[in-house]
Design an enzyme around this catalytic site. Structure first.
Site, PDB file in Angstrom:
ATOM      1  N   LYS A  52      -0.456   7.300   0.557  1.00  0.00           N
ATOM      2  CA  LYS A  52       0.521   6.144  -0.817  1.00  0.00           C
ATOM      3  C   LYS A  52       0.089   5.695  -1.857  1.00  0.00           C
ATOM      4  O   LYS A  52       0.246   5.123  -2.427  1.00  0.00           O
ATOM      5  CB  LYS A  52       1.494   5.222   0.049  1.00  0.00           C
ATOM      6  N   GLU A 108      -6.480  10.333  -6.695  1.00  0.00           N
ATOM      7  CA  GLU A 108      -7.044   9.636  -5.090  1.00  0.00           C
ATOM      8  C   GLU A 108      -6.811   7.580  -5.988  1.00  0.00           C
ATOM      9  O   GLU A 108      -6.939   7.556  -6.559  1.00  0.00           O
ATOM     10  CB  GLU A 108      -8.229   9.822  -5.096  1.00  0.00           C
ATOM     11  N   ASP A 109      -6.593   7.629  -4.908  1.00  0.00           N
ATOM     12  CA  ASP A 109      -6.615   6.232  -5.095  1.00  0.00           C
ATOM     13  C   ASP A 109      -8.302   5.681  -4.585  1.00  0.00           C
ATOM     14  O   ASP A 109      -9.057   5.252  -5.855  1.00  0.00           O
ATOM     15  CB  ASP A 109      -5.992   5.342  -4.706  1.00  0.00           C
ATOM     16  N   ASP A 112     -13.345   6.507   0.176  1.00  0.00           N
ATOM     17  CA  ASP A 112     -14.731   6.146   1.580  1.00  0.00           C
ATOM     18  C   ASP A 112     -15.551   6.854   2.193  1.00  0.00           C
ATOM     19  O   ASP A 112     -16.723   6.761   1.611  1.00  0.00           O
ATOM     20  CB  ASP A 112     -13.716   4.764   2.454  1.00  0.00           C
ATOM     21  N   LYS A 140     -16.776   4.446  -3.338  1.00  0.00           N
ATOM     22  CA  LYS A 140     -17.307   3.938  -2.110  1.00  0.00           C
ATOM     23  C   LYS A 140     -18.718   4.336  -2.117  1.00  0.00           C
ATOM     24  O   LYS A 140     -18.971   5.607  -1.674  1.00  0.00           O
ATOM     25  CB  LYS A 140     -16.791   3.403  -1.052  1.00  0.00           C
ATOM     26  N   PHE A 161     -13.408  -3.535   2.220  1.00  0.00           N
ATOM     27  CA  PHE A 161     -12.251  -3.156   2.803  1.00  0.00           C
ATOM     28  C   PHE A 161     -11.998  -3.764   1.439  1.00  0.00           C
ATOM     29  O   PHE A 161     -11.124  -5.176   1.277  1.00  0.00           O
ATOM     30  CB  PHE A 161     -11.622  -3.543   3.671  1.00  0.00           C
ATOM     31  N   VAL A 162     -11.281  -2.793   0.617  1.00  0.00           N
ATOM     32  CA  VAL A 162     -10.048  -3.532  -0.960  1.00  0.00           C
ATOM     33  C   VAL A 162      -8.331  -3.361  -0.521  1.00  0.00           C
ATOM     34  O   VAL A 162      -8.158  -2.286   0.114  1.00  0.00           O
ATOM     35  CB  VAL A 162     -10.477  -3.205  -2.429  1.00  0.00           C
ATOM     36  N   ASP A 168      -2.988  -0.124   0.687  1.00  0.00           N
ATOM     37  CA  ASP A 168      -2.770  -1.105   1.187  1.00  0.00           C
ATOM     38  C   ASP A 168      -3.733  -1.502   2.308  1.00  0.00           C
ATOM     39  O   ASP A 168      -5.053  -1.136   2.430  1.00  0.00           O
ATOM     40  CB  ASP A 168      -1.773  -0.289   2.224  1.00  0.00           C
ATOM     41  N   ARG A 174       0.000  -3.361  -1.509  1.00  0.00           N
ATOM     42  CA  ARG A 174      -0.037  -2.409  -2.214  1.00  0.00           C
ATOM     43  C   ARG A 174       0.426  -2.629  -3.463  1.00  0.00           C
ATOM     44  O   ARG A 174       0.054  -2.085  -4.865  1.00  0.00           O
ATOM     45  CB  ARG A 174       0.775  -1.143  -1.736  1.00  0.00           C
TER      46      ARG A 174
HETATM   47  P1  IMP Z   1     -11.928   8.524   3.126  1.00  0.00           P
HETATM   48  O1  IMP Z   1     -11.552  10.042   3.889  1.00  0.00           O
HETATM   49  O2  IMP Z   1     -12.863   7.620   4.323  1.00  0.00           O
HETATM   50  O3  IMP Z   1     -12.461   8.894   2.196  1.00  0.00           O
HETATM   51  O4  IMP Z   1     -10.882   7.849   3.027  1.00  0.00           O
HETATM   52  C1  IMP Z   1      -9.577   8.039   2.027  1.00  0.00           C
HETATM   53  C2  IMP Z   1      -8.452   6.926   2.505  1.00  0.00           C
HETATM   54  O5  IMP Z   1      -8.908   6.066   3.051  1.00  0.00           O
HETATM   55  C3  IMP Z   1      -8.160   6.877   0.760  1.00  0.00           C
HETATM   56  O6  IMP Z   1      -7.189   7.541  -0.105  1.00  0.00           O
HETATM   57  C4  IMP Z   1      -7.562   5.171   1.387  1.00  0.00           C
HETATM   58  O7  IMP Z   1      -6.375   5.740   1.846  1.00  0.00           O
HETATM   59  C5  IMP Z   1      -8.118   4.996   2.667  1.00  0.00           C
HETATM   60  N1  IMP Z   1      -9.272   4.201   2.136  1.00  0.00           N
HETATM   61  C6  IMP Z   1     -10.383   4.362   2.428  1.00  0.00           C
HETATM   62  N2  IMP Z   1     -10.889   2.810   1.975  1.00  0.00           N
HETATM   63  C7  IMP Z   1     -10.147   1.957   1.758  1.00  0.00           C
HETATM   64  C8  IMP Z   1      -9.639   0.245   1.216  1.00  0.00           C
HETATM   65  O8  IMP Z   1     -11.050  -0.084   0.929  1.00  0.00           O
HETATM   66  N3  IMP Z   1      -8.774  -0.035   1.384  1.00  0.00           N
HETATM   67  C9  IMP Z   1      -7.271   0.793   1.379  1.00  0.00           C
HETATM   68  N4  IMP Z   1      -7.562   1.955   2.388  1.00  0.00           N
HETATM   69  C10 IMP Z   1      -8.115   2.878   2.249  1.00  0.00           C
HETATM   70 MG    MG Z   2      -5.086   7.291   0.033  1.00  0.00          MG
END
Ligand code: IMP
Ligand code: MG
Length: 190
Positions: A52, A108-109, A112, A140, A161-162, A168, A174
């Protein structure tokens, strides 16, 4: 930033700082949209939002693009309700569209660890798309460890963590119009 929080449904007490303001997001999306218009001139783009978290950035980016763009959505899960990626990606909702011959732009939002995106790129590329690129509002530092090319990036932020603007913590925050660093005391168990 001096918004009137008197009517807001949240308290600034939950955040240590604002990482990206509403104005910064808006200005950045203007720039990214201009670049996308140039890069995809004469092509039909299918925006793929990752639910979401990407709802806000999708809505605001899509409205800066020509009306010929299409939107589709996918829901994947990699986090549960914690704050660390589990590395295990599950499809909760798949796309409606057939990607054969399409120019796909994943919206994508945040990136990370990059694990979600890396998995998603592989998955969508295997469906016969003409091209698959990525636009992410936030990135990040850990993301550099994964070999993924992200064509459009809004902001490189620290690894805190944001929340907000789609992001969320346990489904909350959100709806904030900006991105804020969540106070660790909000999510730590101790
Ligand atoms: P990744 O697989 O670690 O790159 O994480 C991707 C997903 O984790 C993102 O699309 C977000 O939905 C969630 N996510 C990663 N970092 C954060 C954060 O700081 N706050 C909230 N959601 C996060
Ligand atoms: Mg996401």
């Amino acid at each position: 930033m001096s918004p009137d929080f008197a009517h807001a449904a949240f308290s600034m007490d939950d955040f240590t700082s604002v990482a990206v303001t509403e104005q910064q997001i808006s200005d950045k999306l203007d720039q990214i949209a201009a670049q996308i218009r140039e890069d995809y001139e004469g092509k039909e783009v299918l925006l793929v939002g990752v639910l979401k978290g990407a709802v806000m950035v999708m809505a605001d980016l899509a409205r800066r693009l020509p009306p010929s763009v299409e939107m589709d959505w996918m829901a994947v899960s990699s986090y549960g309700s914690g704050t660390k990626s589990s590395g295990v990606v599950r499809i909760l909702k798949d796309l409606d569209a057939d990607l054969t011959g399409r120019h796909v732009l994943i919206v994508e939002d945040i990136i990370d660890t990059g694990m979600t995106l890396s998995w998603l790129l592989g998955n969508l590329r295997s469906r016969g798309a003409e091209s698959v690129e990525v636009a992410a509002l936030l990135r990040k530092p850990d993301a550099v460890q994964v070999e993924i090319s992200v064509r459009y990036v809004g902001f490189d932020i620290p690894s805190d963590f944001v929340v907000g603007y789609g992001l969320d913590w346990a489904e909350k925050y959100r709806t904030l119009p900006f991105v804020a660093v969540l106070k660790p005391s909000v999510y730590s168990e101790d």
